[in-house]
Write a protein that holds these residues in place. Structure first.
Motif, mmCIF file in Angstrom:
data_model
loop_
_atom_site.group_PDB
_atom_site.id
_atom_site.type_symbol
_atom_site.label_atom_id
_atom_site.label_comp_id
_atom_site.label_asym_id
_atom_site.label_seq_id
_atom_site.Cartn_x
_atom_site.Cartn_y
_atom_site.Cartn_z
ATOM 1 N N PHE A 1 0.752 -1.182 0.060
ATOM 2 C CA PHE A 1 -0.051 0.193 0.038
ATOM 3 C C PHE A 1 1.022 1.278 0.127
ATOM 4 C CE2 PHE A 1 -2.486 -3.272 2.264
ATOM 5 C CZ PHE A 1 -3.597 -3.247 1.839
ATOM 6 N N ASP A 2 0.384 2.218 -0.650
ATOM 7 C CA ASP A 2 1.074 3.585 -0.680
ATOM 8 C C ASP A 2 -0.207 4.480 -0.402
ATOM 9 O OD1 ASP A 2 3.994 3.282 -1.909
ATOM 10 O OD2 ASP A 2 2.470 2.162 -2.879
ATOM 11 N N VAL A 3 0.215 5.271 0.708
ATOM 12 C CA VAL A 3 -0.797 6.271 0.887
ATOM 13 C C VAL A 3 -0.306 7.864 0.678
ATOM 14 C CG1 VAL A 3 -1.965 7.776 2.888
ATOM 15 C CG2 VAL A 3 -1.309 5.061 3.247
ATOM 16 N N VAL A 4 -0.834 8.659 -0.139
ATOM 17 C CA VAL A 4 -0.784 9.876 -0.799
ATOM 18 C C VAL A 4 -1.515 10.821 -0.076
ATOM 19 C CG1 VAL A 4 -0.381 11.153 -2.785
ATOM 20 C CG2 VAL A 4 0.042 8.922 -2.823
ATOM 21 N N ALA A 5 -0.950 12.058 0.313
ATOM 22 C CA ALA A 5 -1.749 13.043 0.799
ATOM 23 C C ALA A 5 -1.422 14.187 -0.284
ATOM 24 C CB ALA A 5 -1.345 13.336 2.257
ATOM 25 N N PHE A 6 -2.610 14.942 -0.532
ATOM 26 C CA PHE A 6 -2.405 16.134 -1.424
ATOM 27 C C PHE A 6 -3.199 17.536 -1.195
ATOM 28 C CE2 PHE A 6 -5.301 13.060 -3.213
ATOM 29 C CZ PHE A 6 -6.387 13.926 -3.923
ATOM 30 N N GLY A 7 -2.606 18.493 -1.342
ATOM 31 C CA GLY A 7 -3.402 19.739 -1.036
ATOM 32 C C GLY A 7 -2.675 20.933 -1.563
ATOM 33 N N ALA A 8 -3.364 22.002 -1.269
ATOM 34 C CA ALA A 8 -2.765 23.329 -1.626
ATOM 35 C C ALA A 8 -2.937 24.244 -0.357
ATOM 36 C CB ALA A 8 -3.370 24.043 -2.766
ATOM 37 N N PHE A 9 -1.975 25.259 -0.076
ATOM 38 C CA PHE A 9 -1.933 26.009 1.062
ATOM 39 C C PHE A 9 -1.964 27.486 0.472
ATOM 40 C CE2 PHE A 9 -0.425 22.110 2.540
ATOM 41 C CZ PHE A 9 -1.069 21.792 3.665
ATOM 42 N N GLY A 10 -2.593 28.271 1.152
ATOM 43 C CA GLY A 10 -2.718 29.550 0.754
ATOM 44 C C GLY A 10 -1.607 30.479 1.469
ATOM 45 N N ALA A 11 -1.510 31.775 1.264
ATOM 46 C CA ALA A 11 -0.201 32.476 1.811
ATOM 47 C C ALA A 11 -0.019 32.512 3.212
ATOM 48 C CB ALA A 11 -0.314 34.011 1.244
ATOM 49 N N LEU A 12 -1.142 32.318 4.141
ATOM 50 C CA LEU A 12 -1.175 32.218 5.387
ATOM 51 C C LEU A 12 -1.011 30.906 6.009
ATOM 52 C CD1 LEU A 12 -3.581 35.064 6.334
ATOM 53 C CD2 LEU A 12 -1.323 35.251 6.130
ATOM 54 N N GLY A 13 -0.852 29.943 5.057
ATOM 55 C CA GLY A 13 -0.678 28.361 5.366
ATOM 56 C C GLY A 13 -1.764 27.776 5.628
ATOM 57 N N SER A 14 -3.206 28.341 5.349
ATOM 58 C CA SER A 14 -4.422 27.636 5.480
ATOM 59 C C SER A 14 -4.505 26.676 4.269
ATOM 60 C CB SER A 14 -5.345 28.729 5.681
ATOM 61 O OG SER A 14 -5.443 29.579 4.186
ATOM 62 N N PRO A 15 -5.153 25.254 4.541
ATOM 63 C CA PRO A 15 -5.479 24.484 3.418
ATOM 64 C C PRO A 15 -6.593 25.298 2.357
ATOM 65 C CG PRO A 15 -5.972 23.618 5.493
ATOM 66 C CD PRO A 15 -5.853 25.139 5.797
ATOM 67 N N ALA A 16 -6.408 24.355 1.144
ATOM 68 C CA ALA A 16 -7.144 24.891 0.205
ATOM 69 C C ALA A 16 -8.832 24.738 0.555
ATOM 70 C CB ALA A 16 -7.198 23.979 -1.260
ATOM 71 N N ASP A 17 -9.752 25.612 -0.032
ATOM 72 C CA ASP A 17 -10.930 25.482 0.077
ATOM 73 C C ASP A 17 -11.392 23.827 -0.083
ATOM 74 O OD1 ASP A 17 -13.857 25.250 -1.460
ATOM 75 O OD2 ASP A 17 -13.927 26.700 0.061
ATOM 76 N N GLU A 18 -12.574 23.393 0.668
ATOM 77 C CA GLU A 18 -12.887 22.051 0.758
ATOM 78 C C GLU A 18 -13.466 21.777 -0.523
ATOM 79 O OE1 GLU A 18 -15.590 18.851 3.620
ATOM 80 O OE2 GLU A 18 -15.263 21.041 4.142
ATOM 81 N N LEU A 19 -14.237 22.635 -1.280
ATOM 82 C CA LEU A 19 -15.035 22.335 -2.511
ATOM 83 C C LEU A 19 -13.644 22.091 -3.331
ATOM 84 C CD1 LEU A 19 -17.158 22.037 -4.252
ATOM 85 C CD2 LEU A 19 -17.165 24.431 -4.624
ATOM 86 N N ALA B 1 4.072 11.419 -0.177
ATOM 87 C CA ALA B 1 3.577 9.952 -0.299
ATOM 88 C C ALA B 1 4.360 9.323 0.832
ATOM 89 C CB ALA B 1 4.038 9.306 -1.496
ATOM 90 N N SER B 2 3.794 8.175 1.449
ATOM 91 C CA SER B 2 4.344 7.637 2.647
ATOM 92 C C SER B 2 5.507 6.483 2.170
ATOM 93 C CB SER B 2 3.142 6.792 3.190
ATOM 94 O OG SER B 2 2.769 5.505 2.340
ATOM 95 N N ARG B 3 6.006 5.809 3.116
ATOM 96 C CA ARG B 3 6.825 4.888 2.574
ATOM 97 C C ARG B 3 5.856 3.548 2.267
ATOM 98 N NH1 ARG B 3 12.136 5.228 4.934
ATOM 99 N NH2 ARG B 3 12.368 7.180 5.832
ATOM 100 N N VAL B 4 6.309 2.711 1.789
ATOM 101 C CA VAL B 4 5.556 1.488 0.909
ATOM 102 C C VAL B 4 5.181 0.824 2.312
ATOM 103 C CG1 VAL B 4 5.558 -0.585 -0.388
ATOM 104 C CG2 VAL B 4 6.832 1.431 -1.010
ATOM 105 N N LEU B 5 3.838 0.411 2.413
ATOM 106 C CA LEU B 5 3.499 -0.352 3.639
ATOM 107 C C LEU B 5 2.846 -1.989 3.154
ATOM 108 C CD1 LEU B 5 1.111 2.335 4.967
ATOM 109 C CD2 LEU B 5 3.420 2.076 5.527
ATOM 110 N N THR B 6 3.061 -2.829 4.066
ATOM 111 C CA THR B 6 2.997 -4.301 3.737
ATOM 112 C C THR B 6 1.675 -4.632 4.434
ATOM 113 O OG1 THR B 6 4.489 -5.111 5.234
ATOM 114 C CG2 THR B 6 5.206 -4.789 2.959
ATOM 115 N N ASP B 7 1.368 -4.036 5.673
ATOM 116 C CA ASP B 7 0.206 -4.419 6.464
ATOM 117 C C ASP B 7 -0.699 -3.230 6.388
ATOM 118 O OD1 ASP B 7 -1.394 -5.127 8.465
ATOM 119 O OD2 ASP B 7 0.224 -6.134 9.791
ATOM 120 N N ILE B 8 -2.159 -3.936 6.164
ATOM 121 C CA ILE B 8 -3.070 -2.769 5.994
ATOM 122 C C ILE B 8 -3.309 -1.978 7.391
ATOM 123 C CG2 ILE B 8 -5.020 -4.271 6.824
ATOM 124 C CD1 ILE B 8 -6.824 -2.880 4.788
ATOM 125 N N ARG B 9 -2.855 -2.736 8.484
ATOM 126 C CA ARG B 9 -2.943 -1.968 9.783
ATOM 127 C C ARG B 9 -2.223 -0.874 10.237
ATOM 128 N NH1 ARG B 9 -2.425 -7.654 13.201
ATOM 129 N NH2 ARG B 9 -0.909 -7.671 11.686
#
Length: 499
Positions: free
Chosen positions: A271-289, A354-362
């Motif tokens: 498994f690989d877990v990927v987190a993605f997003g954009a941040f505004g000038a003040l460090g706030s995450p992108a709009d949820e929509l 992206a995370s390190r490669v995971l072999t266990d779903i837990r």
């Protein structure tokens, strides 16, 4: 059910115990473990039904209370969150609140418009999915429309985002001429009460469209609102359920194997877990929509390449769990390209960790934390060109980010010896901070650092000797601390300049 199954659900209302206003015909969702008194209170508030969670024993007590009060009592499945229950009721209510015109079949509407306007018609939802199309004999369609019908999704082209924005912003039907090798289209947005639900497109073939085509499309857009609204709400419900299940999986809440099956993942890795997003000038995450739309883009592109993945929004960021892909190069490239398009479309820089490669779903919660840390490190780092990175590649940046976000260390990082350097620069106009940064960056090599500063090596040696009057520049521990302080200070200055 005092009125049997004929009782119609009303608009849902979440009740945390403070319900007081009359709610004629509403469906009240009683959060927690309600008592018969709360059932009676909902009936007095003129609700048409209540939804509860109850054990087998308490369900009988609550049902009896509903019979006495004359109100329908429904039991919610324990597996559903209250948000999922709300979305489900809202979807059902929307599907049946309209009458007559709301039951219009969208394919019939497409045929009607095609006959009256004189060109082939396609109706799309806000996800650019083709939900209905005309089938009038003799009306030509081009390759773009054929691909959209076959794939039930409009193929992307260079100016697609701008084209759709122009259609949705216009108050009437507008002409679209891109791509140039396809037929021109007359299009209109389907909107009501400030909300957009989709678009309607009619192709102009060899024969010009009816002169009244804009008015015909305007009437069709008005008539299509109820059906497209249903599709929109149903899609929101599915998206909410998907996000909730993915969130549980990434937090490790519940039976992991069962959750994996519900989101379409195998129980065995990798498994690989990927987190993605954009941040505004003040460090706030992108709009949820925006995050939801980008998550849809990532999901669609991975699906199109038959890459098994669960994609959704969790804690304000997009996440993808990619399964069974020992060679990550393909999906990494696809996510990079998708985020690049998202950056162009939304005007923000989208990044992914992206995370390190995971072999266990837990270990998925651990992977989610790794991916999130990489995303934050990328967004606060000095290399703006870096848009995708793995946890194993970001060790130094992760340590720097952790140090910078620790409140106790943040204070120390602004203290001596850096404070002395900055104070001297402010008072005397010296460039000690810049000089030290280049000297340390060039591994304390004077000729190389002098070249980077555009000064003579002897000038640099003179500056360093003058700094020795302020502190012991030959102390290895002080050099280490100063290097760390200068690195974090550079990040702060860059962040302030962006803001």
């Amino acid at each position: 059910m005092p009125d049997g199954r004929a009782q119609q659900l009303g608009s849902p209302v979440l009740d945390d115990g403070n319900l007081s206003n009359p709610l004629v015909g509403s469906t009240v969702i009683l959060i927690g473990r309600p008592s018969p008194t709360e059932i009676e209170r909902a009936a007095r508030a003129s609700a048409s039904a209540v939804i509860v969670r109850a054990t087998e024993t308490s369900a009988k007590v609550l049902a009896a209370a509903g019979e006495r009060a004359g109100i329908t009592v429904l039991a919610a499945n324990e597996k559903l969150s209250w948000g999922e229950v709300y979305s489900l009721v809202r979807t059902m209510f929307t599907m049946y609140e309209t009458r007559d015109e709301g039951r219009l079949d969208l394919f019939e509407l497409a045929d009607s418009v095609a006959r009256d306007a004189g060109g082939a018609v396609a109706i799309e939802d806000m996800g650019m999915r083709v939900v209905a199309y005309s089938s009038i004999p003799g009306q030509d369609i081009d390759e773009l429309r054929a691909d959209g019908i076959l794939g039930r999704r409009v193929p992307e082209h260079a100016v697609q985002a701008e084209e759709y924005l122009a259609v949705l912003r216009a108050e009437r039907a507008v002409w679209c001429h891109e791509p140039r090798d396809n037929a021109p289209r007359l299009a209109i947005g389907v909107q009501a009460h400030g909300q957009s639900y989709g678009t309607i497109w009619v192709i102009q073939g060899d024969t010009p469209l009816n002169a009244r085509a804009p008015e015909i499309l305007a009437d069709a857009a008005r008539r299509a609102v109820p059906q497209l609204a249903k599709i929109s709400f149903a899609g929101d419900a599915r998206r909410h359920l998907r996000n909730d299940l993915l969130g549980r999986l990434l937090r490790g809440i519940g039976p992991m194997e069962k959750l994996a099956a519900e989101v379409g993942l195998p129980v065995r890795g990798p498994f690989d877990v990927v987190a993605f997003g954009a941040f505004g000038a003040l460090g706030s995450p992108a709009d949820e929509l925006d995050t939801g739309l980008v998550a849809d883009m990532v999901r669609n592109v991975l699906d199109s390449y038959r890459i098994r993945a669960a994609v959704g929004v969790h804690d304000g960021h997009g996440y993808a769990v990619v399964a069974g892909e020992p060679d990550s190069s393909l999906w990494e490239d696809l996510i990079r390209e998708t985020l690049s398009r998202a950056s162009e479309r939304h005007g923000e820089t989208w990044r992914a960790g992206a995370s390190r490669v995971l072999t266990d779903i837990r270990r998925l919660p651990e992977g989610a934390e790794q991916a999130h840390d990489v995303l934050l490190a990328l967004s606060s780092g000095s290399d703006e060109s870096l848009a995708f990175a793995r946890h194993r590649e970001m060790s130094a940046a992760l340590v720097l980010h952790a140090v910078g976000t620790c409140s106790r260390l943040s204070v120390l990082l602004r203290d001596e010896p850096l404070a002395t350097v900055l104070r001297h620069d402010d008072e005397y106009g010296s460039e000690y901070a810049k000089t030290l940064r280049e000297w340390i960056k060039r591994h304390y090599d004077v000729p190389t650092a002098a070249a980077a500063l555009f000064v003579h090596p002897n000038t640099l040696r003179h500056r360093l000797n003058r700094m020795r009057d302020l502190f012991d520049l030959d102390d290895p521990d002080l050099r280490l601390v100063l290097a760390l302080q200068l690195r974090m200070h550079a990040s702060e200055v860059a962040g302030a300049a962006t803001a």
